[in-house]
Write a protein that holds these residues in place. Structure first.
Motif, mmCIF file in Angstrom:
data_model
loop_
_atom_site.group_PDB
_atom_site.id
_atom_site.type_symbol
_atom_site.label_atom_id
_atom_site.label_comp_id
_atom_site.label_asym_id
_atom_site.label_seq_id
_atom_site.Cartn_x
_atom_site.Cartn_y
_atom_site.Cartn_z
ATOM 1 N N ALA A 104 0.919 -1.149 -0.124
ATOM 2 C CA ALA A 104 0.168 0.146 -0.103
ATOM 3 C C ALA A 104 0.770 1.370 -0.143
ATOM 4 C CB ALA A 104 -0.767 0.136 1.156
ATOM 5 N N GLY A 105 1.954 1.282 0.560
ATOM 6 C CA GLY A 105 2.857 2.285 0.591
ATOM 7 C C GLY A 105 3.475 2.571 -0.714
ATOM 8 N N SER A 106 3.918 1.715 -1.566
ATOM 9 C CA SER A 106 4.320 1.769 -2.770
ATOM 10 C C SER A 106 3.360 2.360 -3.831
ATOM 11 C CB SER A 106 4.719 0.434 -3.432
ATOM 12 O OG SER A 106 5.504 0.514 -4.541
ATOM 13 N N ILE A 107 1.940 2.118 -3.398
ATOM 14 C CA ILE A 107 0.988 2.675 -4.338
ATOM 15 C C ILE A 107 0.791 4.123 -3.765
ATOM 16 C CG2 ILE A 107 -1.413 2.468 -4.975
ATOM 17 C CD1 ILE A 107 -1.236 -0.551 -4.480
ATOM 18 N N LEU A 108 0.674 4.308 -2.628
ATOM 19 C CA LEU A 108 0.690 5.689 -2.221
ATOM 20 C C LEU A 108 1.568 6.586 -2.483
ATOM 21 C CD1 LEU A 108 -1.045 4.893 1.665
ATOM 22 C CD2 LEU A 108 -2.108 6.263 -0.194
ATOM 23 N N SER A 109 2.851 6.063 -2.460
ATOM 24 C CA SER A 109 3.982 7.214 -2.949
ATOM 25 C C SER A 109 3.774 7.815 -4.359
ATOM 26 C CB SER A 109 5.083 6.352 -2.925
ATOM 27 O OG SER A 109 5.526 5.980 -1.285
ATOM 28 N N ASN A 110 3.060 6.942 -5.073
ATOM 29 C CA ASN A 110 2.704 7.204 -6.274
ATOM 30 C C ASN A 110 1.240 8.201 -6.529
ATOM 31 O OD1 ASN A 110 5.178 6.207 -7.475
ATOM 32 N ND2 ASN A 110 4.119 4.208 -7.621
ATOM 33 N N MET A 111 0.581 8.119 -5.455
ATOM 34 C CA MET A 111 -0.884 8.553 -5.626
ATOM 35 C C MET A 111 -1.124 9.597 -4.408
ATOM 36 S SD MET A 111 -2.833 5.093 -6.497
ATOM 37 C CE MET A 111 -4.284 5.908 -6.483
ATOM 38 N N SER A 161 0.133 12.546 -3.602
ATOM 39 C CA SER A 161 0.358 13.939 -3.684
ATOM 40 C C SER A 161 -0.701 14.883 -3.209
ATOM 41 C CB SER A 161 0.918 14.412 -5.062
ATOM 42 O OG SER A 161 -0.023 14.158 -6.123
ATOM 43 N N ALA A 162 -1.798 14.587 -3.694
ATOM 44 C CA ALA A 162 -3.187 15.698 -3.137
ATOM 45 C C ALA A 162 -3.672 15.024 -1.757
ATOM 46 C CB ALA A 162 -4.097 15.086 -4.265
ATOM 47 N N TRP A 163 -2.924 14.193 -1.059
ATOM 48 C CA TRP A 163 -3.636 13.773 0.249
ATOM 49 C C TRP A 163 -2.380 14.099 1.317
ATOM 50 C CZ3 TRP A 163 -4.004 8.019 2.539
ATOM 51 C CH2 TRP A 163 -4.496 8.312 3.838
ATOM 52 N N GLU A 164 -2.432 15.325 1.678
ATOM 53 C CA GLU A 164 -1.341 15.862 2.498
ATOM 54 C C GLU A 164 -0.804 15.102 3.672
ATOM 55 O OE1 GLU A 164 0.515 20.103 4.178
ATOM 56 O OE2 GLU A 164 -1.087 20.138 2.910
ATOM 57 N N SER A 165 -2.127 14.704 4.365
ATOM 58 C CA SER A 165 -1.994 13.998 5.699
ATOM 59 C C SER A 165 -1.344 12.622 5.495
ATOM 60 C CB SER A 165 -3.429 13.639 6.280
ATOM 61 O OG SER A 165 -3.806 15.023 6.682
ATOM 62 N N ALA A 166 -1.171 12.079 4.265
ATOM 63 C CA ALA A 166 -0.586 10.674 4.168
ATOM 64 C C ALA A 166 0.931 10.745 4.502
ATOM 65 C CB ALA A 166 -0.708 10.339 2.702
#
Length: 329
Positions: A260-267, A269-274
């Motif tokens: 999930a972290g690998s996917i989130l790193s690419n997606m 950018s608009a979710w600042e709290s991530a």
């Protein structure tokens, strides 16, 4: 500490008997030659096109990336990465340094950089995700806790053993990669200059802090960051192993988090709290290379602090739960 040493020895023997570390080594021995062969074929293809003229090859890569910026098929997020790549490669050209100088050291640096955020953490997870939960299933934890030894010492011995094997995995990955790739590309390259200190300012690259370091020093810094990431991942896997009784569930939870972290790193950018999630902060080596952070405003210091907090919190949870929960029943 003397009362913990026999426990550490016992845990080390158990870890060796599980053969998890041996499996990790075998995985590296199988995959690294595959990656080396793929890189060799790529190098041969480039030599057939450009000969020994690395400047021409690099200029072509810059031109190809510049042309792709005008394409509507390329997402804006990817265009930012390509703009940064173009500026970095121009800097190497201006300073007459080949960023892809063939050699086992260069290959190892690139491999470790690509493996830092997912591949190596997955190997670590395979060793640490069941270090406590597997003993519950086998019933050995009950025998261990009936001895006149405090629970926190039992858990501490497991933790120290885990960190020892985590360190061995990181070092083994580097050594195996260097030795195997060196057979194809040669073992030279430790003194080759590598530029670091690239800073992103909006969509432009700030090169005021860029400086050259020998590749051996860059590798040392890179390995230090990878080791830190690996330790934090192992602490989280350690906590999951304490909280979850099932070995399979422990492994699935950690695998899901890392992927999930690998996917989130690419997606993300608009979710600042991530940016406060540990998974988004694993690729510390990108800061050395000057790659853009997954979320604007993230820095090396920020990611180190976030990972340190997650690691410390997992330790607190692990020791609190293990010393208080009813394990014997």
């Amino acid at each position: 500490m003397s009362s913990v040493l026999p426990l550490i020895k016992n845990e080390t023997i158990k870890m060796i008997k599980k053969k998890r570390f041996l499996v990790v080594i075998l995985v590296l021995l199988v995959l690294v030659p595959m990656f080396t062969y793929a890189q060799m074929k790529s190098a041969e293809n480039n030599r057939s096109k450009f000969g020994a003229d690395w400047r021409r090859e690099l200029q072509q890569a810059i031109t190809d990336n510049q042309n792709s910026l005008s394409s509507d098929r390329v997402p804006d997020e990817w265009k930012k990465y390509r703009q940064i790549y173009i500026q970095q490669m121009k800097y190497y050209l201006d300073h007459d340094v080949n960023p892809k100088e063939p050699g086992g050291v260069t290959f190892t640096r690139e491999f470790m950089n690509n493996a830092a955020s997912l591949f190596i953490p997955l190997l670590i997870m395979g060793v640490g995700a069941d270090i406590v939960s597997s003993e519950r299933i086998g019933g050995t934890i009950k025998m261990l806790l009936t001895r006149p030894v405090r629970r926190w010492k039992v858990l501490l011995s497991k933790l120290i053993t885990l960190i020892m094997f985590v360190s061995l995995i990181v070092v083994s990955a580097f050594v195996i990669c260097y030795l195997i790739s060196g057979l194809v590309f040669g073992y030279q390259g430790f003194d080759m200059p590598v530029f670091t200190g690239f800073q992103l300012s909006g969509s432009d690259m700030d090169i005021s802090g860029v400086h050259s370091v020998p590749q051996w020093l860059y590798l040392f810094m890179q390995l230090g960051l990878i080791w830190f990431v690996s330790v934090v991942v192992s602490l989280l896997a350690f906590m999951v192993s304490v909280l979850v009784r099932s070995t399979a569930a422990s492994i699935v939870i950690m695998m899901a988090a890392l992927i999930a972290g690998s996917i989130l790193s690419n997606m993300a950018s608009a979710w600042e709290s991530a940016k406060y999630l540990f998974m988004v902060n694993l690729n510390l080596t990108d800061y050395l290379a000057g790659s853009p952070a997954p979320i604007e405003g993230m820095t090396l210091g920020f990611s180190l602090a976030v990972l340190a907090v997650w690691g410390a919190a997992s330790l607190v949870v692990s020791f609190t739960v293990f010393t208080k929960q009813d394990i014997l029943n």
